[in-house]
Structure formats: structure tokens, C-alpha cells
Motif scaffolding. Structure first.
Motif, PDB file in Angstrom:
ATOM      1  N   THR A 469      93.524  51.615 -38.558  1.00 22.45           N
ATOM      2  CA  THR A 469      93.482  53.076 -38.635  1.00 22.45           C
ATOM      3  C   THR A 469      92.116  53.528 -39.130  1.00 22.45           C
ATOM      4  OG1 THR A 469      95.845  53.148 -39.185  1.00 22.45           O
ATOM      5  CG2 THR A 469      94.578  55.146 -39.583  1.00 22.45           C
ATOM      6  N   VAL A 470      91.601  54.566 -38.512  1.00 22.05           N
ATOM      7  CA  VAL A 470      90.391  55.239 -38.982  1.00 22.05           C
ATOM      8  C   VAL A 470      90.763  56.695 -39.203  1.00 22.05           C
ATOM      9  CG1 VAL A 470      88.018  55.892 -38.456  1.00 22.05           C
ATOM     10  CG2 VAL A 470      88.888  53.670 -37.700  1.00 22.05           C
ATOM     11  N   SER A 471      90.440  57.267 -40.353  1.00 20.12           N
ATOM     12  CA  SER A 471      90.838  58.636 -40.675  1.00 20.12           C
ATOM     13  C   SER A 471      89.641  59.479 -41.074  1.00 20.12           C
ATOM     14  CB  SER A 471      91.856  58.661 -41.815  1.00 20.12           C
ATOM     15  OG  SER A 471      93.052  58.013 -41.434  1.00 20.12           O
ATOM     16  N   VAL A 472      89.696  60.749 -40.678  1.00 21.95           N
ATOM     17  CA  VAL A 472      88.701  61.749 -41.096  1.00 21.95           C
ATOM     18  C   VAL A 472      89.453  63.016 -41.467  1.00 21.95           C
ATOM     19  CG1 VAL A 472      86.806  63.227 -40.347  1.00 21.95           C
ATOM     20  CG2 VAL A 472      86.824  60.806 -39.704  1.00 21.95           C
ATOM     21  N   ASP A 473      89.354  63.399 -42.731  1.00 28.34           N
ATOM     22  CA  ASP A 473      89.957  64.658 -43.205  1.00 28.34           C
ATOM     23  C   ASP A 473      91.417  64.798 -42.807  1.00 28.34           C
ATOM     24  OD1 ASP A 473      87.544  65.339 -44.350  1.00 28.34           O
ATOM     25  OD2 ASP A 473      86.864  66.466 -42.615  1.00 28.34           O
ATOM     26  N   GLY A 474      92.173  63.723 -42.945  1.00 27.09           N
ATOM     27  CA  GLY A 474      93.599  63.763 -42.682  1.00 27.09           C
ATOM     28  C   GLY A 474      94.013  63.526 -41.249  1.00 27.09           C
ATOM     29  N   VAL A 475      93.074  63.356 -40.337  1.00 30.03           N
ATOM     30  CA  VAL A 475      93.392  63.043 -38.940  1.00 30.03           C
ATOM     31  C   VAL A 475      93.243  61.547 -38.753  1.00 30.03           C
ATOM     32  CG1 VAL A 475      92.733  63.351 -36.529  1.00 30.03           C
ATOM     33  CG2 VAL A 475      92.715  65.301 -38.096  1.00 30.03           C
ATOM     34  N   ALA A 476      94.353  60.904 -38.434  1.00 27.79           N
ATOM     35  CA  ALA A 476      94.352  59.447 -38.291  1.00 27.79           C
ATOM     36  C   ALA A 476      94.141  59.061 -36.834  1.00 27.79           C
ATOM     37  CB  ALA A 476      95.674  58.874 -38.792  1.00 27.79           C
ATOM     38  N   CYS A 477      93.308  58.074 -36.651  1.00 26.54           N
ATOM     39  CA  CYS A 477      93.018  57.524 -35.322  1.00 26.54           C
ATOM     40  C   CYS A 477      93.548  56.096 -35.302  1.00 26.54           C
ATOM     41  CB  CYS A 477      91.507  57.562 -35.086  1.00 26.54           C
ATOM     42  SG  CYS A 477      90.976  56.899 -33.504  1.00 26.54           S
TER      43      CYS A 477
END
Length: 535
Positions: A469-477
Motif C-alpha cells: 500500500t502507498v498512501s497520500v493524505d488518506g488516499v490508499a493506493c
């Protein structure tokens, strides 16, 4: 046309909103329950965004209308849960033939390369697509998803401020008002919402008319697209024949510009044209008919404050090329995830600037191709006609001239080159999957690549290591890890690696490529994810 389409599928029912003292606030109100409006609403509801669809009608559209659905929109409908019934019911076709006078001058095959779940095209009446989308709405409602479909509800007025919009809706019980954070106008080429807001719809209106006749008949014609230039049965004009399900055939006759529409639509005159084309030995029944004028127009921008426009309300093209409904479904595909991120507070309002930029680009691409097709099909000067006829004559013998023949450049998926959401590229990888392009399907362990991606950000890795998982500001990829060791036919390598030894793709929720690398770089991936979110 089946009797099922003559009864209300979403009959008017009184809403609690009509008894409220003040306008009830909704997250999203979609105006128009055609294919684009319903697809957008289904997409939003699947992502738990509350949505209300209003339409003055209470049943699916009469007549086949849009009939030709391309591979990319079918993949979008797969994601929405409607792809299987579309393909199961539709007529799959690949072969097209072009005739000049009495002669077949050439044919073409649209059969795509192997290793795709969906065909290049199917033919299916629009009312079936609308039915399947209404069925999908009912399924989502049964699952408790926040979606409501209100028939018998006509928008009379719209106003807005910085925080939202307010609609006045007429019903059999009288008018009432509701408000919304966002309104999406999917109300067709004549868009009442666009008119109410005083917005322009500019472009070209071509000086020609075409008669559509949907004919039910038992015929031995193959499942192919046949297009005639200057046929004996419609001298000086053109004609088109397409097969649909239920033994319904779409026939288009070019009529010319200065016509009496009421006269041309009389059954005896339509019958005269059909008999000239089909002969006296074929019996048929006329199911639906209409006359349309070629038009290529669009709005200057697809967002006006808190009101967004999608489908024919935003842009209109000539029907040859199947670019109307197909491009409208791509509008909905582009918009839904962006609205969700904004309403979740994870992306700024400026993310919607990318909807305008990307889909205006798509509309301009469609208008360009549709205009070129129209100019070839309906030459407006004697010199243009002489040139066209010479090209048709030459195409019978010389393959090199066939690309110049234009009986309708068929819909292709739009690549968002130059999009503000695009991130880094890797030159060693194939051009067809560059940033901005839609993902190309391929068989993978467990099924198909696009089915594995769904409606969220993904990090596709091929023979590359990366975190789950990669996350930015609560958006998980989420990571989807694949290996060329399982790529027995080589489709994955061919479509995604090219000359690279490994691949890392950042994929948007609408299954377009946001960025790509030949190895995982944590900082680069996070920066690209933030950019794709509009940050």
C-alpha cells in the motif's frame, strides 16, 4: 420493441422532500436518466456517494437511438456491473463493407488483437442499456447503497452559489425544491439546464438530413456494417445498414438538406425507400423512425460553478462513428471518482479543472473526426464530390487509398495527453500505455487485468518490488503484483513492458495510466499520486 419498455420502470412516487419545509440538501443530483446519467449515478453510489437522479420520463427511451458500443465503454460498464448483459444480448461484429454505386470497393476487419475480454464493438439498442442500468440501480438499492431514481420529475429552474445549487422540480403533485452540493446535467443535446443557465452550445450544423428506420425483419444479411455511397436505391446520397438484436435492423438514408420532414416521415414514403433498398421479396415491419441533422457542437467548458455537464448536454457529434453515447460514458467514468475525492475532502475543487480539460480534449477529438466523416459523406461542392468519388473508385484496386475513405471513423478510447494529472513516463515502455491512456486489458492469473483493478487507485507492478500500500493524505493506493512468469502468451510484456525489464504503473480509479516507471521509487510514486489527486 418489447412491451416491457412501454411501462414505467421508475414510476413517479411522492418523495419526503416534497413535504419538507425547506429544500432538502443532497450530495449529488443528476438530471437525466439516460445512459450517461444512470452510469454516473451507479458509479457514485458504488463509491458510497449519495446521489439522486431526476427525469421527467418514467421509462427507458423509445427507439434504438445509440446502438454501437465500443470496447472501452464496455469495459467501463464491466466496472459498473452491466458489461455481461450488454455483451450477452448484443450483436458482436467486426467486419464492415463499403459500396460505391453497385460495387463493393473494399471491406475492413475491426477484430482486435487477441487477449482482450471484450470485443471491438457490439450493436445493442439504447433501451436495453438503459434497462440494464436501471436494473443495476435496483441492485444497489437492495444492497443499501445511497441511490434514488425519481421519475416524473422535470426541472423547471436552477440557481446556484458557491456552496451548491438549488433546483425547482415539477411533478404530478406540483413543484418542490431541493438543493445539492453538485448538480450534473446529463439531460441531452437540448439540455434544459444549459438553457436555464444561459450557456452557449456552439459548433457546426451540417446542411444534410438523415432518416433512421428501425426495421424488424428476417433477412439473410450477414452481421456486418454495410455503407453505400451513391447506391441505386438512394441516388446521389448514402445509406447504412446495421444488425441489432431481436431481428431489428438499423437503416439510415441520407435525404439532403432542403426536405419536408413531415412528408419524409410518412409511413408510405419510408416504405417506398425500404422497398427500393430491400426489394419486394423481403417482408418487414417498421418499428421506429426519426430524422436527424448532422451537428458537431460543444460547450466552451463543462463546468459552470456547482453545475457540471456530461454527455450530449456538453457535446454533440454526428452519429456516424458511434462517438455519442461512447464518449458520454467516458465523461461519467472521468467525473465520478473526482467528485468522490472532493466530497471526501481529499482533493481540492481544482481537481474538477482536470475533468474539463480532459473531456473537452475528448470532445474536440470526436468533433474533429466526426466533422471529417461528415464532409466526406456529404460533400458540399462539386470539386469535393469529384475528389470523393475518385477516392472511392481507386480504393477498389489500390489498398493505399482506402484509409482516405471515410464512412465514419469509429469510436476509439481517448488518451489524455497533456493532462495536468499526468506524472512521469518511461521511454522504454510501449507508447499505447503512456500516461493519460486507458489501461489495455490482458489475461492475468484469476481472470482479466481490468477486472482486478476495479474503481480505486492501484499500483501495478510487473516483476518489480513495492509495498502493498502507498498512501497520500488518506488516499490508499493498493498494489497489484504481476509477473511475466505467468504471462504465457506474452500480452502483459508486449502491452506494458516493451524494452523495460520491469514495470511500475500508477493507475487512476477510471483505469487510466497516471504515471509509470521501470522500478519502484517511493518518493516519485507518492508525488505522482498526489498530482493525480489534483494536489
Amino acid at each position: 420493441m418489447s412491451k416491457i419498455f412501454e411501462v414505467p420502470l421508475y414510476p413517479y412516487q411522492r418523495s419526503p422532500d416534497q413535504d419538507a419545509r425547506a429544500p432538502v440538501r443532497h450530495k449529488v443530483v443528476v438530471v437525466g436518466a439516460g445512459p450517461v446519467g444512470l452510469a454516473l449515478a451507479v458509479d457514485l453510489a458504488m463509491q458510497d456517494v449519495p446521489v439522486v437522479v431526476v427525469d421527467e420520463n418514467d421509462k427507458v427511451s423509445w427507439g434504438s437511438r445509440a446502438i454501437c458500443f465500443a470496447k472501452r465503454p464496455l469495459e467501463i460498464l464491466d466496472r459498473l456491473g452491466c458489461g455481461d448483459p450488454m455483451v450477452d444480448k448484443g450483436v458482436v461484429w467486426n467486419l464492415g463493407k463499403v459500396f460505391f454505386d453497385k460495387r463493393q470497393v473494399f471491406d475492413f476487419n475491426l477484430l482486435t488483437e487477441q487477449g482482450h475480454k471484450r470485443p471491438a464493438f457490439i450493436n445493442l439498442q439504447q433501451y436495453y442499456l438503459e434497462q440494464y442500468l436501471v436494473d443495476r440501480v435496483r441492485e444497489l438499492q437492495a444492497e443499501g447503497k445511497p441511490i434514488e431514481l425519481r421519475g416524473g420529475s422535470k426541472v423547471l429552474d436552477v440557481s446556484q452559489d458557491e456552496s451548491g445549487a438549488e433546483l425547482t422540480i415539477d411533478t404530478p403533485d406540483g413543484p418542490y425544491r431541493i438543493s445539492a452540493e453538485w448538480v450534473v446535467a446529463c439531460d441531452g443535446a437540448a439540455s434544459p439546464i444549459r438553457t436555464l443557465l444561459g450557456l452557449e452550445f456552439t459548433g457546426r450544423v451540417f446542411e444534410d438530413n438523415f432518416l433512421i428506420a428501425d426495421v424488424v425483419m428476417e433477412a439473410d444479411f450477414p452481421t456486418e456494417r454495410w455503407f453505400w455511397f451513391d447506391p441505386p436505391f438512394n441516388r446521389g446520397q448514402s445509406a447504412l445498414l446495421h444488425k441489432q438484436p431481436d431481428n431489428v435492423w438499423r437503416i439510415d438514408f441520407q435525404l439532403g438538406w432542403d426536405i419536408d420532414r413531415e412528408k419524409e416521415l410518412k409511413p408510405e414514403n419510408i416504405d417506398r425507400r425500404l422497398k427500393a433498398m430491400l426489394g419486394d421479396e423481403i417482408s418487414y415491419q417498421l418499428e421506429w423512425s426519426s430524422i436527424y441533422t448532422f451537428q458537431c457542437r460543444r460547450m466552451e467548458r463543462f463546468r459552470e460553478g456547482r453545475v457540471l455537464f456530461a454527455g450530449d448536454s456538453a457535446h454533440q457529434v454526428s452519429p456516424f462513428g458511434a462517438r455519442g453515447a461512447n464518449s458520454g460514458l467516458q465523461d461519467a467514468d472521468n467525473l465520478a471518482w473526482k467528485l468522490r475525492l472532493i466530497m471526501d475532502g481529499k482533493s481540492p475543487l481544482t481537481l474538477l479543472d482536470s475533468y474539463d480539460a480532459e473531456r473537452v480534449h475528448g470532445a474536440d477529438e470526436n468533433i474533429l473526426n466526426s466533422s471529417r466523416s461528415t464532409d466526406f459523406i456529404t460533400p458540399k461542392s462539386e470539386i469535393s464530390r469529384i475528389f470523393r468519388d475518385a477516392v472511392l473508385d481507386l480504393s477498389e484496386r489500390y489498398e493505399a487509398t482506402r484509409p482516405m475513405v471515410n464512412s465514419g471513423r469509429l469510436s476509439v478510447p481517448c488518451t489524455y495527453d497533456g493532462s495536468p494529472l499526468n506524472g512521469p513516463d518511461c521511454a522504454a515502455m510501449p507508447e499505447r500505455t503512456r500516461p493519460g491512456s486507458p489501461m489495455v486489458d490482458a489475461p492475468v492469473p484469476g481472470g482479466w487485468l481490468l477486472d482486478r483493478l476495479g474503481s480505486a487507485f492501484h499500483l501495478l507492478t510487473i516483476d518489480a518490488e513495492a509495498p502493498d500500500t502507498v498512501s497520500v493524505d488518506g488516499v490508499a493506493c493498493q498494489r497489484l503484483a504481476l509477473s511475466t512468469s505467468d504471462d504465457h502468451d506474452g500480452y502483459l510484456r508486449q502491452r506494458y513492458l516493451g524494452n523495460a525489464a520491469a514495470g511500475v504503473y500508477l493507475v487512476r480509479p477510471d483505469q487510466h495510466v497516471a504515471a509509470r516507471w521501470d522500478h519502484y521509487d517511493a518518493a516519485a510514486v507518492k508525488a505522482a499520486l498526489g498530482k493525480a489527486m489534483g494536489r
